[in-house]
Every structure is written in C-alpha cells, then in structure tokens.
Design a protein around this motif. Structure first.
Motif, mmCIF file in Angstrom:
data_model
loop_
_atom_site.group_PDB
_atom_site.id
_atom_site.type_symbol
_atom_site.label_atom_id
_atom_site.label_comp_id
_atom_site.label_asym_id
_atom_site.label_seq_id
_atom_site.Cartn_x
_atom_site.Cartn_y
_atom_site.Cartn_z
ATOM 1 N N TYR A 3 0.836 -1.206 0.000
ATOM 2 C CA TYR A 3 0.000 0.000 0.000
ATOM 3 C C TYR A 3 0.871 1.257 0.000
ATOM 4 C CZ TYR A 3 -4.212 -2.713 0.532
ATOM 5 O OH TYR A 3 -5.249 -3.579 0.303
ATOM 6 N N THR A 4 1.987 1.199 0.678
ATOM 7 C CA THR A 4 2.925 2.323 0.645
ATOM 8 C C THR A 4 3.481 2.498 -0.764
ATOM 9 O OG1 THR A 4 3.506 1.926 2.957
ATOM 10 C CG2 THR A 4 5.025 3.264 1.675
ATOM 11 N N VAL A 5 3.827 1.407 -1.428
ATOM 12 C CA VAL A 5 4.311 1.473 -2.810
ATOM 13 C C VAL A 5 3.249 2.092 -3.718
ATOM 14 C CG1 VAL A 5 4.959 0.075 -4.829
ATOM 15 C CG2 VAL A 5 6.003 -0.378 -2.608
ATOM 16 N N ALA A 6 1.997 1.722 -3.504
ATOM 17 C CA ALA A 6 0.917 2.311 -4.308
ATOM 18 C C ALA A 6 0.882 3.825 -4.104
ATOM 19 C CB ALA A 6 -0.431 1.684 -3.946
ATOM 20 N N GLY A 7 1.054 4.272 -2.880
ATOM 21 C CA GLY A 7 1.071 5.707 -2.601
ATOM 22 C C GLY A 7 2.268 6.405 -3.210
ATOM 23 N N THR A 8 3.453 5.816 -3.051
ATOM 24 C CA THR A 8 4.652 6.456 -3.611
ATOM 25 C C THR A 8 4.615 6.459 -5.132
ATOM 26 O OG1 THR A 8 5.928 4.392 -3.490
ATOM 27 C CG2 THR A 8 6.127 5.901 -1.626
ATOM 28 N N ARG A 67 1.382 -2.035 13.207
ATOM 29 C CA ARG A 67 0.629 -2.232 11.968
ATOM 30 C C ARG A 67 -0.263 -1.027 11.713
ATOM 31 N NH1 ARG A 67 1.227 -6.471 8.899
ATOM 32 N NH2 ARG A 67 1.879 -8.391 9.859
ATOM 33 N N ARG A 68 -0.252 -0.564 10.486
ATOM 34 C CA ARG A 68 -1.062 0.603 10.124
ATOM 35 C C ARG A 68 -2.222 0.149 9.258
ATOM 36 N NH1 ARG A 68 3.573 3.901 7.335
ATOM 37 N NH2 ARG A 68 3.597 1.925 6.317
ATOM 38 N N GLN A 69 -3.209 0.995 9.215
ATOM 39 C CA GLN A 69 -4.325 0.759 8.315
ATOM 40 C C GLN A 69 -3.821 0.949 6.880
ATOM 41 O OE1 GLN A 69 -7.292 -0.345 9.110
ATOM 42 N NE2 GLN A 69 -6.761 -0.377 11.272
ATOM 43 N N TYR A 70 -4.449 0.267 5.943
ATOM 44 C CA TYR A 70 -4.017 0.334 4.553
ATOM 45 C C TYR A 70 -4.096 1.752 3.998
ATOM 46 C CZ TYR A 70 -4.500 -4.708 4.929
ATOM 47 O OH TYR A 70 -4.383 -6.006 5.320
ATOM 48 N N GLN A 71 -5.170 2.467 4.315
ATOM 49 C CA GLN A 71 -5.327 3.835 3.819
ATOM 50 C C GLN A 71 -4.224 4.722 4.377
ATOM 51 O OE1 GLN A 71 -7.666 2.164 5.517
ATOM 52 N NE2 GLN A 71 -9.481 1.984 4.236
ATOM 53 N N SER A 72 -3.869 4.499 5.614
ATOM 54 C CA SER A 72 -2.816 5.281 6.250
ATOM 55 C C SER A 72 -1.467 5.013 5.573
ATOM 56 C CB SER A 72 -2.735 4.934 7.734
ATOM 57 O OG SER A 72 -1.642 5.561 8.340
ATOM 58 N N ALA A 73 -1.196 3.769 5.244
ATOM 59 C CA ALA A 73 0.060 3.417 4.573
ATOM 60 C C ALA A 73 0.116 4.057 3.190
ATOM 61 C CB ALA A 73 0.194 1.897 4.468
ATOM 62 N N PHE A 74 -1.012 4.026 2.453
ATOM 63 C CA PHE A 74 -1.069 4.654 1.138
ATOM 64 C C PHE A 74 -0.834 6.155 1.266
ATOM 65 C CE2 PHE A 74 -3.174 6.998 -2.205
ATOM 66 C CZ PHE A 74 -2.782 6.339 -3.346
ATOM 67 N N ALA A 75 -1.551 6.804 2.184
ATOM 68 C CA ALA A 75 -1.442 8.261 2.339
ATOM 69 C C ALA A 75 -0.034 8.661 2.765
ATOM 70 C CB ALA A 75 -2.468 8.764 3.359
ATOM 71 N N GLU A 76 0.539 7.913 3.689
ATOM 72 C CA GLU A 76 1.896 8.231 4.134
ATOM 73 C C GLU A 76 2.890 8.095 2.976
ATOM 74 O OE1 GLU A 76 5.184 6.358 7.091
ATOM 75 O OE2 GLU A 76 3.155 6.552 7.891
ATOM 76 N N GLY A 77 2.799 7.008 2.232
ATOM 77 C CA GLY A 77 3.676 6.823 1.077
ATOM 78 C C GLY A 77 3.498 7.923 0.056
ATOM 79 N N PHE A 78 2.253 8.291 -0.198
ATOM 80 C CA PHE A 78 1.955 9.332 -1.185
ATOM 81 C C PHE A 78 2.568 10.674 -0.773
ATOM 82 C CE2 PHE A 78 -0.668 12.807 -2.774
ATOM 83 C CZ PHE A 78 -0.671 12.544 -4.143
ATOM 84 N N PHE A 79 2.283 11.115 0.448
ATOM 85 C CA PHE A 79 2.720 12.440 0.868
ATOM 86 C C PHE A 79 4.224 12.523 1.113
ATOM 87 C CE2 PHE A 79 -1.849 12.827 1.849
ATOM 88 C CZ PHE A 79 -2.106 13.881 0.992
#
Length: 167
Positions: A3-8, A67-79
């Motif tokens: 999910y972090t990769v998706a955000g980044t 462990r983080r929520q999926y949305q949180s991992a995406f948002a963190e990776g994105f920002f």
C-alpha cells in the motif's frame, strides 16, 4: 508495504509530470544547455552516492513499527514521496542526460517518464516484498551499512556511466 508502494508510485506520477513541465518551460534546449544540465546531474548523482556510502549509522530503530491501516500506509507513502525534493531534483537532473536536440522535447520527456514509472513500479513492489521478508536483517547495523554501501555504489556507478557515455 504494497500500500505504501501504491502511494509512492501515485505521487511519482505527479512528480514526473511536474519534472516534464519544469524541463520544457525553463530552458530552450540547445546543445550547450543540455551538456551543462547533464554535468550538473552527474554532480548531483555523485553527491547522492557519496552521501549514501558515508551513511553507516543506523537510520531506523530496531523496534517493529505498529501495523497501520491500509489507507494510512497509502497516504503516508503518497505524501512522503510527493514532498520529497530529492526525488524531483533527481528527475530534473537525470532526464536531460538522455534528451536529443533533434526530436520533440515534450515527446521524449513523456516517453522517459512513462518508461521510468513502468520500470520503477515492479522494482518497488519486489523491494517491498523482499524487505518484508528480510526486515530484521535489514535493520541491524550491519544490514544498514551493507544496504547503504550497495546503493551508494550503484548511484556512483550510474554517475560514472553518464560521465563517460554521451547519449
């Protein structure tokens, strides 16, 4: 990690677009301009490689992150990716190495952006999956040292290749 990769990766698309706009609007690309930008990019890659090589200290705690929520991992990776000036500077420094004054600058930059993103995405996914499996070893002081030395060597090798090769 995925999910972090998706955000980044999503943020990278925006950064690539901004890099294309910067490169197409700031400079009328003559051969001398491309050569100057090329050498500035090589110098920047050398700086990054040396900085990474010298960074032998532990960058992260050996504690396991909660462990983080999926949305949180995406948002963190994105920002984190979106506001990272190093990534944008890398794109602006790296892409001119491969530009030709003979073709459409816009088309070349769009093609390079697409290829870069399509190559980076599976690499990042693989990296996230491997890192998940090797987390403890990568967080040890020896693991951090080896990781930094390897990535620094790759960056310096890329700078050397760009310096001796005229694309």
């Amino acid at each position: 990690g995925l999910y972090t990769v998706a955000g980044t990766s999503t943020a990278m698309l925006l950064q690539l677009g901004i890099a294309v706009l910067i490169l197409t609007s700031l400079i009328s690309f003559r051969a001398q301009d491309l050569n100057l930008i090329r050498w500035l990019g090589i110098a920047y890659l050398c700086y990054l490689g040396i900085k990474r090589w010298r960074n032998a200290e532990a960058e992260s705690s050996t504690e396991t992150a909660p462990r983080r929520q999926y949305q949180s991992a995406f948002a963190e990776g994105f920002f984190v990716s979106l506001i990272n000036p190093t990534t944008m500077a890398f794109f602006v420094a790296f892409f001119p190495q491969f530009l030709s004054t003979d073709g459409s600058l816009w088309n070349q930059l769009l093609l390079m952006s697409a290829v870069f993103w399509l190559l980076a995405l599976p690499f990042d996914i693989t990296y996230a999956l491997l890192a998940g499996r090797m987390a403890k070893a990568l967080q040890s002081p020896t693991g951090i040292l080896v990781r930094n030395r390897c990535s620094g060597t790759v960056i310096l090798a890329a700078a050397l290749w760009l310096a001796i090769t005229k694309v």
